[in-house]
Design a protein around this motif. Sequence first.
Motif, PDB file in Angstrom:
ATOM      1  N   ARG A  20       0.825  -1.201   0.000  1.00 23.19           N
ATOM      2  CA  ARG A  20       0.000   0.000   0.000  1.00 23.19           C
ATOM      3  C   ARG A  20       0.862   1.254   0.000  1.00 23.19           C
ATOM      4  NH1 ARG A  20      -3.764  -1.341   3.739  1.00 23.19           N
ATOM      5  NH2 ARG A  20      -4.894  -2.310   2.026  1.00 23.19           N
ATOM      6  N   ALA A  22       3.244   1.988  -1.761  1.00 25.33           N
ATOM      7  CA  ALA A  22       3.956   1.966  -3.041  1.00 25.33           C
ATOM      8  C   ALA A  22       5.175   1.044  -2.969  1.00 25.33           C
ATOM      9  CB  ALA A  22       4.352   3.373  -3.459  1.00 25.33           C
ATOM     10  N   LEU A  27       9.239   3.595   3.925  1.00 24.33           N
ATOM     11  CA  LEU A  27       8.107   4.495   4.188  1.00 24.33           C
ATOM     12  C   LEU A  27       7.124   3.832   5.152  1.00 24.33           C
ATOM     13  CD1 LEU A  27       6.358   7.047   3.546  1.00 24.33           C
ATOM     14  CD2 LEU A  27       5.304   5.688   1.728  1.00 24.33           C
ATOM     15  N   LEU A  31       6.031   5.226   8.798  1.00 22.62           N
ATOM     16  CA  LEU A  31       4.650   5.569   9.130  1.00 22.62           C
ATOM     17  C   LEU A  31       4.159   4.786  10.343  1.00 22.62           C
ATOM     18  CD1 LEU A  31       3.033   5.857   5.567  1.00 22.62           C
ATOM     19  CD2 LEU A  31       3.845   7.702   7.040  1.00 22.62           C
ATOM     20  N   HIS A  61     -12.720   6.730  14.726  1.00 22.59           N
ATOM     21  CA  HIS A  61     -12.844   6.611  13.275  1.00 22.59           C
ATOM     22  C   HIS A  61     -11.539   7.005  12.583  1.00 22.59           C
ATOM     23  CE1 HIS A  61     -14.300   7.620   9.194  1.00 22.59           C
ATOM     24  NE2 HIS A  61     -15.063   6.565   9.427  1.00 22.59           N
ATOM     25  N   LEU A  68      -6.053   0.704   9.566  1.00 24.79           N
ATOM     26  CA  LEU A  68      -6.424  -0.095   8.391  1.00 24.79           C
ATOM     27  C   LEU A  68      -5.375   0.066   7.303  1.00 24.79           C
ATOM     28  CD1 LEU A  68     -10.266   0.520   7.993  1.00 24.79           C
ATOM     29  CD2 LEU A  68      -9.181  -1.716   8.231  1.00 24.79           C
ATOM     30  N   SER A  69      -4.978   1.318   7.085  1.00 26.44           N
ATOM     31  CA  SER A  69      -4.009   1.588   6.025  1.00 26.44           C
ATOM     32  C   SER A  69      -2.714   0.828   6.254  1.00 26.44           C
ATOM     33  CB  SER A  69      -3.690   3.077   5.960  1.00 26.44           C
ATOM     34  OG  SER A  69      -4.839   3.791   5.602  1.00 26.44           O
ATOM     35  N   ARG A  87     -20.374   4.672  17.099  1.00 27.21           N
ATOM     36  CA  ARG A  87     -21.241   5.221  16.048  1.00 27.21           C
ATOM     37  C   ARG A  87     -22.713   5.099  16.463  1.00 27.21           C
ATOM     38  NH1 ARG A  87     -20.140   2.097  11.772  1.00 27.21           N
ATOM     39  NH2 ARG A  87     -18.616   3.527  10.870  1.00 27.21           N
TER      40      ARG A  87
ATOM     41  N   GLU B  18      -5.252  13.339   8.366  1.00 27.58           N
ATOM     42  CA  GLU B  18      -4.368  12.367   9.006  1.00 27.58           C
ATOM     43  C   GLU B  18      -3.050  12.245   8.252  1.00 27.58           C
ATOM     44  OE1 GLU B  18      -2.620  10.468  11.296  1.00 27.58           O
ATOM     45  OE2 GLU B  18      -4.705  10.593  12.025  1.00 27.58           O
ATOM     46  N   ILE B  20      -0.573  10.233   8.360  1.00 25.94           N
ATOM     47  CA  ILE B  20      -0.145   8.932   7.826  1.00 25.94           C
ATOM     48  C   ILE B  20      -0.822   8.659   6.475  1.00 25.94           C
ATOM     49  CG2 ILE B  20      -0.309   6.420   8.215  1.00 25.94           C
ATOM     50  CD1 ILE B  20       0.332   7.014  11.149  1.00 25.94           C
ATOM     51  N   ASN B  21      -2.119   8.972   6.412  1.00 24.56           N
ATOM     52  CA  ASN B  21      -2.821   8.786   5.138  1.00 24.56           C
ATOM     53  C   ASN B  21      -2.315   9.762   4.077  1.00 24.56           C
ATOM     54  OD1 ASN B  21      -4.388   6.651   6.022  1.00 24.56           O
ATOM     55  ND2 ASN B  21      -5.910   8.031   6.925  1.00 24.56           N
ATOM     56  N   GLU B  23       0.651  10.847   3.830  1.00 24.45           N
ATOM     57  CA  GLU B  23       1.949  10.337   3.360  1.00 24.45           C
ATOM     58  C   GLU B  23       1.764   9.213   2.336  1.00 24.45           C
ATOM     59  OE1 GLU B  23       5.301  10.907   4.212  1.00 24.45           O
ATOM     60  OE2 GLU B  23       4.790  12.740   5.307  1.00 24.45           O
ATOM     61  N   ILE B  24       0.835   8.306   2.661  1.00 27.61           N
ATOM     62  CA  ILE B  24       0.623   7.178   1.747  1.00 27.61           C
ATOM     63  C   ILE B  24       0.116   7.683   0.392  1.00 27.61           C
ATOM     64  CG2 ILE B  24      -0.761   5.103   1.313  1.00 27.61           C
ATOM     65  CD1 ILE B  24      -0.708   4.549   4.294  1.00 27.61           C
ATOM     66  N   GLU B  27       2.787   9.466  -1.565  1.00 28.31           N
ATOM     67  CA  GLU B  27       3.781   8.551  -2.112  1.00 28.31           C
ATOM     68  C   GLU B  27       3.244   7.845  -3.369  1.00 28.31           C
ATOM     69  OE1 GLU B  27       6.742   8.460  -0.593  1.00 28.31           O
ATOM     70  OE2 GLU B  27       7.487   7.241  -2.264  1.00 28.31           O
ATOM     71  N   VAL B  28       2.019   7.372  -3.257  1.00 27.91           N
ATOM     72  CA  VAL B  28       1.426   6.614  -4.365  1.00 27.91           C
ATOM     73  C   VAL B  28       1.178   7.517  -5.573  1.00 27.91           C
ATOM     74  CG1 VAL B  28      -0.663   5.402  -5.105  1.00 27.91           C
ATOM     75  CG2 VAL B  28       0.402   4.848  -2.904  1.00 27.91           C
ATOM     76  N   SER B  91     -15.169   5.078   4.782  1.00 26.13           N
ATOM     77  CA  SER B  91     -15.410   3.722   5.245  1.00 26.13           C
ATOM     78  C   SER B  91     -16.833   3.669   5.781  1.00 26.13           C
ATOM     79  CB  SER B  91     -14.393   3.329   6.307  1.00 26.13           C
ATOM     80  OG  SER B  91     -14.316   4.337   7.274  1.00 26.13           O
ATOM     81  N   GLU B  92     -17.542   4.777   5.644  1.00 31.81           N
ATOM     82  CA  GLU B  92     -18.919   4.873   6.154  1.00 31.81           C
ATOM     83  C   GLU B  92     -19.887   4.853   4.989  1.00 31.81           C
ATOM     84  OE1 GLU B  92     -19.323   5.250   9.574  1.00 31.81           O
ATOM     85  OE2 GLU B  92     -17.178   4.868   9.465  1.00 31.81           O
ATOM     86  N   ARG B 110     -11.437   2.810   2.714  1.00 34.49           N
ATOM     87  CA  ARG B 110     -10.319   2.428   3.564  1.00 34.49           C
ATOM     88  C   ARG B 110     -10.483   0.958   3.894  1.00 34.49           C
ATOM     89  NH1 ARG B 110      -8.232   7.348   5.367  1.00 34.49           N
ATOM     90  NH2 ARG B 110      -9.894   8.780   5.881  1.00 34.49           N
ATOM     91  N   PRO B 111      -9.435   0.182   4.020  1.00 30.32           N
ATOM     92  CA  PRO B 111      -8.064   0.589   3.710  1.00 30.32           C
ATOM     93  C   PRO B 111      -7.900   0.798   2.213  1.00 30.32           C
ATOM     94  CG  PRO B 111      -8.181  -1.768   4.091  1.00 30.32           C
ATOM     95  CD  PRO B 111      -9.525  -1.228   4.395  1.00 30.32           C
ATOM     96  N   PHE B 112      -6.963   1.671   1.848  1.00 31.29           N
ATOM     97  CA  PHE B 112      -6.782   1.999   0.440  1.00 31.29           C
ATOM     98  C   PHE B 112      -6.517   0.758  -0.383  1.00 31.29           C
ATOM     99  CE2 PHE B 112      -4.908   6.122   2.172  1.00 31.29           C
ATOM    100  CZ  PHE B 112      -6.156   6.695   2.238  1.00 31.29           C
ATOM    101  N   LEU B 114      -4.772  -1.192  -3.639  1.00 35.02           N
ATOM    102  CA  LEU B 114      -3.358  -1.219  -4.020  1.00 35.02           C
ATOM    103  C   LEU B 114      -3.034  -0.038  -4.926  1.00 35.02           C
ATOM    104  CD1 LEU B 114      -2.791  -5.020  -4.577  1.00 35.02           C
ATOM    105  CD2 LEU B 114      -2.169  -3.583  -2.617  1.00 35.02           C
ATOM    106  N   PRO B 115      -1.794   0.443  -4.825  1.00 33.47           N
ATOM    107  CA  PRO B 115      -1.420   1.664  -5.560  1.00 33.47           C
ATOM    108  C   PRO B 115      -1.768   1.626  -7.044  1.00 33.47           C
ATOM    109  CG  PRO B 115       0.349   1.027  -4.104  1.00 33.47           C
ATOM    110  CD  PRO B 115      -0.687  -0.043  -3.995  1.00 33.47           C
TER     111      PRO B 115
END
Lengths: 114, 557
Positions: A20, A22, A27, A31, A61, A68-69, A87, B18, B20-21, B23-24, B27-28, B91-92, B110-112, B114-115
Motif C-alpha cells: 500500500r 507503493a 516508508l 509511518l 474513526h 487499516l491503512s 457510532r 491524518e 499517515i494517510n 503520506e501514503i 507517495e502513491v 469507510s462509512e 479504507r483501507p486503500f 493497491l497503488p
Amino acid sequence: MLTLDQLDSFGANTKTGVQRCANKEELYLRLVKMVPTNASFKALEESINHNDLDKAFQAAHALKGVLLSLELTPLTELVVEITDLLRNKTMMDYSNYLEKIETLRKKLEDICNN
Amino acid sequence: MSNIIKDIKRTILVVEDEIINQEILKEVLSVEYDVEIANNGIEGIQKLTTSIKPISLIILDINMPMMNGIEFLKRLNEKNIKRIPIIVITSETETELECLELGAIDFIKRPFELPQVMLARVARLIELFEDRLIIHASERDELTQVYNKNVFIEYVKMIEEYNPNDKMDLNVLLVENLHIIHELYGQDKADEVMKYIADELKKNVKAYGGIVGKLEDEYFLVFHKHVDNYDELVKHFEISLEKYGVSGINFKLGVYEIDDKKVSIDVRINRAKLTCNQVGKFGHNKHLAFTDISQNNSLLYEQLAYDFHNSLQNKEFVIYYQPKYNIENEPYISSAEALVRWIHPSRGMVSPKIFIPLFEERGFIRELDHYVWEEAIKHLAYLKENNMDIVPVSLNVSRIDLLDDSIVDILESFTKKYHVDNKYVYLEITESAYNSDSNHLVKIITTLKEKGFKIEIDDFGAGYSSLNALATIPFDVLKLDMLFVKEMYSNDKTLKIIELVSDIAKYLDVVLVAEGVETVEQLNQLKKFGYSVIQGYYFSKPLSKEDFMKLLGENKC
C-alpha cells in the motif's frame, strides 16, 4: 531498529501494508513508528472519560483509518469494534476496550523504540 | 484523449487531516501527479482558489476537523466549482449517498486499494472528466445550442442501441423565409428567430422523448419515437411560431420513418432532407413522409445521387465481367468488359441505365469510372498473382474522362501500382465522344495508345455517323453497336451495314467485335462476315468476379 519481522510477530499484515505504501518498506516502517504517538489515542480516551461519545467516535474513526491503512491487524480489530459501538452511541463501560487498546499501543511503541 | 494532453503532469489535491494517510497518498500519487495537501476543508478551499496550476482531481476525506468533507462539498457547490472530479475516501457507507448528491463521483474505501488500482482509477476519472468537458464544449451548435450533426448522429446510435425495439422517426425541419427576416430586420433578429425555433423544437420534441440537432443553414434534425399522425405535432409547432409574432416565418418537415436500422444514419438524414425539400409539391401539408414520395421518379434520382458517395465508400459498386469470345476457331475467352453494378443497400441492384446518365449529369461519373478502373486493374493483378491466365479487360471511358489530360496519369498510376502491363487494358471510347473537341481528343487518345493501352471504338454506328472519327482516332478494336445485331434480320439494309463495317475493319486492320449476340443464328452470320470476337448472352451474361474467375479457369486459350 524496527523490522518487518517484529511487526509480523505483533500480528500486522506487513506484506499488504508495504504494498500500500507503493512497495516502499522504509516508508511503511516510518509511518508505523508514527502510530503509537498518534493524537487520536489520547483523544479517544479523554472523550470517553468525558462521556463525549461524538468526539470519541471521531477519534476512533480517524484511528481506524490509519490502522487499516498500515494493516496493524490486532489494534485495527479492536478499534473497528469500538468505532461501531460509538457510532451507535452505545452506552456501556468502554474501559475494558480502552485498556486493551492501550496495552497493544504500548506494545507497538515498545517494538518501535526497541 | 489525445497524447498531447495525456503527457501533461496534472495536479491532485488531497484534502485529508491524518498525516499517515497523507503520506501514503502522496507517495502513491506522486509517481504520476503533482500532489497538493490540505489538512482540512478550509485549507482545501484555499488551495483551490489560490493554486496556480489547475487541479485535475480532488481526493477528499470526510472526517476532518475545522471543515469536514461534507461541508467542503457543500461549499464547492455554493461556489459553483463543479469542474473538478472529486473522489471521497470513506469507510462509512451511510455518507456515500450524501456525497454523491453533493457532486462526488467515486469513492476510495479504507483501507486503500493497491497503488496500481488507485492510480488507474484516478487516471480514468480524470480522462473521463476531461473528455466530457471537451465534448460539452464542441457538441453543440454555437448559435442554437442544439447538438451539431456529428454529435446528433452519435446520440441517435446510442439511443437505438439501448432501445433496439422502438420504432423511431428521423426528421429534418427547414425554417423557411429566414432570409427575409435577415433582410428586413438584420442578422441579430434572424439569429434570435433561429434560437427561438430551436428552443420551441426542443420543447415539442421532448414530449416525444427525442433529441434535436442542427444540420446546416436553416435545417434542423429531429429524432424521436415514431409518430403515426404528424398533424397534431405540426399544429403545435405552428402555434408556437405564431406566438412569437414574426410573420412570414414558415417551416417544412420531412419525415423518415425508420423501418430498417441497417440504413446508415447519414443516408436517413439525406432522405429526410430530400423529403423535406419536396414538401409543398404534393399538396399543402407542412409535412411529408419519405414513404409517400419514394415511388416518385425525381425523388428516386435525388436519393440515388445522395447515396452515391456513401455507396462508393462502402464498395456497393461492384464490378461484373462480361467475357468476349474469340470465334475464329474453337471459341475461347479472349478478353472481358468490366461493367459496374450498383448493389444498393435498400433498393437492391440498380440498373446502370438509371445511374450512369444520372451520374453523368451530376458530375459523379469520373469518380465512378476511376473506381471501376482501379478495381478492374487490381483484379488483373490478382489473377496474375494467383497464376491464372489473364485476358485483357475493357474499361469504359466516359466522354468527360477524355476532356481531362490527367486521364493518362490516372490510368498509368493504377497499372503501375498493381504492376499490370498497359497492353492488358482496353479502353472503350464511345464514338459520340468524338463530337466534342476532336483535336484534343485525338491528342489524348494518341498518348494513351503510345503508352501501350489498347483503344476500342465502342457503340460504332450508333447516333451520328462518324467515319471521320475512324480516320483520325488511332484505335485497335472496332465494336459494333448492339442495336445492329438485335435488328440484324429486320431488313436487308441492316445486314448489309453489318457486312460493310466488317470490310472497314479489315481495311483498317483492326479487331472487330460484335456485342449483344444472343442466338446461334446471329453468331453464325457474324462469323461468316468475319467478326472475330463476340460478346453477348449467347456465350455468357456479365459475371461476378468469382464466377468470371471460375469460367476463366476452364478457358482454353
